[in-house]
Design a protein around this motif. Structure first.
Motif, PDB file in Angstrom:
ATOM      1  N   VAL A  10     -24.197 -27.222  50.871  1.00 37.48           N
ATOM      2  CA  VAL A  10     -24.076 -28.385  50.006  1.00 37.48           C
ATOM      3  C   VAL A  10     -25.429 -29.083  49.929  1.00 37.48           C
ATOM      4  O   VAL A  10     -26.049 -29.361  50.959  1.00 37.48           O
ATOM      5  CB  VAL A  10     -23.018 -29.379  50.546  1.00 37.48           C
ATOM      6  CG1 VAL A  10     -22.910 -30.586  49.636  1.00 37.48           C
ATOM      7  CG2 VAL A  10     -21.666 -28.710  50.711  1.00 37.48           C
ATOM      8  N   THR A  11     -25.871 -29.373  48.710  1.00 36.02           N
ATOM      9  CA  THR A  11     -27.094 -30.138  48.495  1.00 36.02           C
ATOM     10  C   THR A  11     -26.757 -31.621  48.511  1.00 36.02           C
ATOM     11  O   THR A  11     -25.783 -32.049  47.880  1.00 36.02           O
ATOM     12  CB  THR A  11     -27.750 -29.761  47.151  1.00 36.02           C
ATOM     13  OG1 THR A  11     -28.066 -28.367  47.184  1.00 36.02           O
ATOM     14  CG2 THR A  11     -29.004 -30.558  46.901  1.00 36.02           C
ATOM     15  N   LEU A  65     -21.224 -25.646  58.086  1.00 38.83           N
ATOM     16  CA  LEU A  65     -21.610 -26.350  56.885  1.00 38.83           C
ATOM     17  C   LEU A  65     -23.128 -26.457  56.890  1.00 38.83           C
ATOM     18  O   LEU A  65     -23.711 -26.975  57.846  1.00 38.83           O
ATOM     19  CB  LEU A  65     -20.977 -27.744  56.873  1.00 38.83           C
ATOM     20  CG  LEU A  65     -21.257 -28.645  55.679  1.00 38.83           C
ATOM     21  CD1 LEU A  65     -20.635 -28.051  54.410  1.00 38.83           C
ATOM     22  CD2 LEU A  65     -20.685 -30.036  55.937  1.00 38.83           C
ATOM     23  N   GLU A  66     -23.787 -25.934  55.833  1.00 43.79           N
ATOM     24  CA  GLU A  66     -25.231 -26.016  55.729  1.00 43.79           C
ATOM     25  C   GLU A  66     -25.580 -27.064  54.679  1.00 43.79           C
ATOM     26  O   GLU A  66     -25.116 -26.998  53.547  1.00 43.79           O
ATOM     27  CB  GLU A  66     -25.830 -24.671  55.335  1.00 43.79           C
ATOM     28  CG  GLU A  66     -27.339 -24.649  55.382  1.00 43.79           C
ATOM     29  CD  GLU A  66     -27.925 -23.263  55.199  1.00 43.79           C
ATOM     30  OE1 GLU A  66     -29.146 -23.137  55.351  1.00 43.79           O
ATOM     31  OE2 GLU A  66     -27.174 -22.311  54.891  1.00 43.79           O
ATOM     32  N   HIS A  89     -15.444 -27.217  44.662  1.00 37.26           N
ATOM     33  CA  HIS A  89     -15.381 -28.664  44.510  1.00 37.26           C
ATOM     34  C   HIS A  89     -15.123 -29.445  45.784  1.00 37.26           C
ATOM     35  O   HIS A  89     -15.197 -30.663  45.774  1.00 37.26           O
ATOM     36  CB  HIS A  89     -14.346 -29.052  43.446  1.00 37.26           C
ATOM     37  CG  HIS A  89     -12.940 -28.768  43.837  1.00 37.26           C
ATOM     38  ND1 HIS A  89     -12.367 -27.543  43.670  1.00 37.26           N
ATOM     39  CD2 HIS A  89     -12.010 -29.551  44.399  1.00 37.26           C
ATOM     40  CE1 HIS A  89     -11.123 -27.584  44.109  1.00 37.26           C
ATOM     41  NE2 HIS A  89     -10.886 -28.780  44.552  1.00 37.26           N
ATOM     42  N   ARG A  90     -14.791 -28.788  46.885  1.00 41.60           N
ATOM     43  CA  ARG A  90     -14.544 -29.571  48.096  1.00 41.60           C
ATOM     44  C   ARG A  90     -14.760 -28.728  49.333  1.00 41.60           C
ATOM     45  O   ARG A  90     -14.762 -27.517  49.292  1.00 41.60           O
ATOM     46  CB  ARG A  90     -13.137 -30.138  48.120  1.00 41.60           C
ATOM     47  CG  ARG A  90     -12.060 -29.068  48.264  1.00 41.60           C
ATOM     48  CD  ARG A  90     -10.821 -29.640  48.904  1.00 41.60           C
ATOM     49  NE  ARG A  90      -9.705 -28.739  48.808  1.00 41.60           N
ATOM     50  CZ  ARG A  90      -9.524 -27.676  49.588  1.00 41.60           C
ATOM     51  NH1 ARG A  90     -10.404 -27.354  50.493  1.00 41.60           N
ATOM     52  NH2 ARG A  90      -8.467 -26.906  49.456  1.00 41.60           N
ATOM     53  N   GLY A 133     -21.516 -37.835  47.032  1.00 43.07           N
ATOM     54  CA  GLY A 133     -20.357 -37.582  46.174  1.00 43.07           C
ATOM     55  C   GLY A 133     -19.564 -36.336  46.505  1.00 43.07           C
ATOM     56  O   GLY A 133     -18.672 -35.945  45.760  1.00 43.07           O
ATOM     57  N   ILE A 134     -19.855 -35.685  47.642  1.00 42.49           N
ATOM     58  CA  ILE A 134     -19.139 -34.475  48.039  1.00 42.49           C
ATOM     59  C   ILE A 134     -17.657 -34.794  48.200  1.00 42.49           C
ATOM     60  O   ILE A 134     -17.293 -35.767  48.851  1.00 42.49           O
ATOM     61  CB  ILE A 134     -19.668 -33.943  49.385  1.00 42.49           C
ATOM     62  CG1 ILE A 134     -21.154 -33.643  49.322  1.00 42.49           C
ATOM     63  CG2 ILE A 134     -18.882 -32.714  49.839  1.00 42.49           C
ATOM     64  CD1 ILE A 134     -21.786 -33.464  50.698  1.00 42.49           C
ATOM     65  N   LEU A 135     -16.807 -33.962  47.620  1.00 40.72           N
ATOM     66  CA  LEU A 135     -15.374 -34.101  47.864  1.00 40.72           C
ATOM     67  C   LEU A 135     -15.060 -33.486  49.225  1.00 40.72           C
ATOM     68  O   LEU A 135     -15.392 -32.326  49.485  1.00 40.72           O
ATOM     69  CB  LEU A 135     -14.554 -33.372  46.797  1.00 40.72           C
ATOM     70  CG  LEU A 135     -14.125 -34.170  45.590  1.00 40.72           C
ATOM     71  CD1 LEU A 135     -13.400 -33.276  44.593  1.00 40.72           C
ATOM     72  CD2 LEU A 135     -13.256 -35.349  45.961  1.00 40.72           C
TER      73      LEU A 135
END
Length: 145
Positions: A10-11, A65-66, A89-90, A133-135
């Motif tokens: 995730v960026t 999780l990276e 999306h999540r 804003g990560i779900l």
């Protein structure tokens, strides 16, 4: 051919804030680095790729999780995805106590999108917006099978 999930990437805008959020939820940082060079350009498909990264792991050792904070090229803001949009999306986590997890999330300004749902007295679960804003889905199993 055997296959296993390595991690979810995730960026984020702010690597330190994202690390703080996820470590407060119980993940552990197992590595950090700043990466750049031809190998990253090739692997990621971006010229001049330069990013700060952190790898986090769940307490059971199975989930990773990276997180990436791009230095170059500049990260592009997009509208946060919604649950019904096509694409990833999540990221979802099982927690022992959803209320306690939500207290931790609230300290980071993150709250459920609507509330906590009860799925057939088996799970309590919710979606919230995490860093950048990560779900994030949190689920507590209330009825052990």
């Amino acid at each position: 051919m055997p296959i296993k999930l390595e991690n979810v990437g995730v960026t984020v805008h702010d690597l330190e804030a994202a690390i703080s959020f996820f470590t407060d939820l119980g993940l552990t940082v197992i590595g950090r680095d700043t990466v750049s060079g031809e190998w990253t350009d090739t692997a990621v498909g971006l010229d001049g790729n330069h990013a700060k990264i952190a790898m986090l792991q769940t307490p059971d050792g199975h989930g990773r999780l990276e997180l990436f904070e791009y230095i170059h090229p500049q990260a592009i803001d997009t509208e946060p995805t919604r649950p019904h949009e096509i694409g990833m999306h999540r990221v979802a986590f099982s927690v022992d106590d959803i209320d306690k997890a939500l207290e931790v999330a609230a300290k980071h300004g993150c709250h459920p999108l609507r509330g906590v749902a009860n799925y057939e007295d088996i799970y309590k679960l919710t979606y919230l917006r995490g860093p950048s804003g990560i779900l994030v889905m949190l689920a507590e199993e209330v009825k052990k099978n």
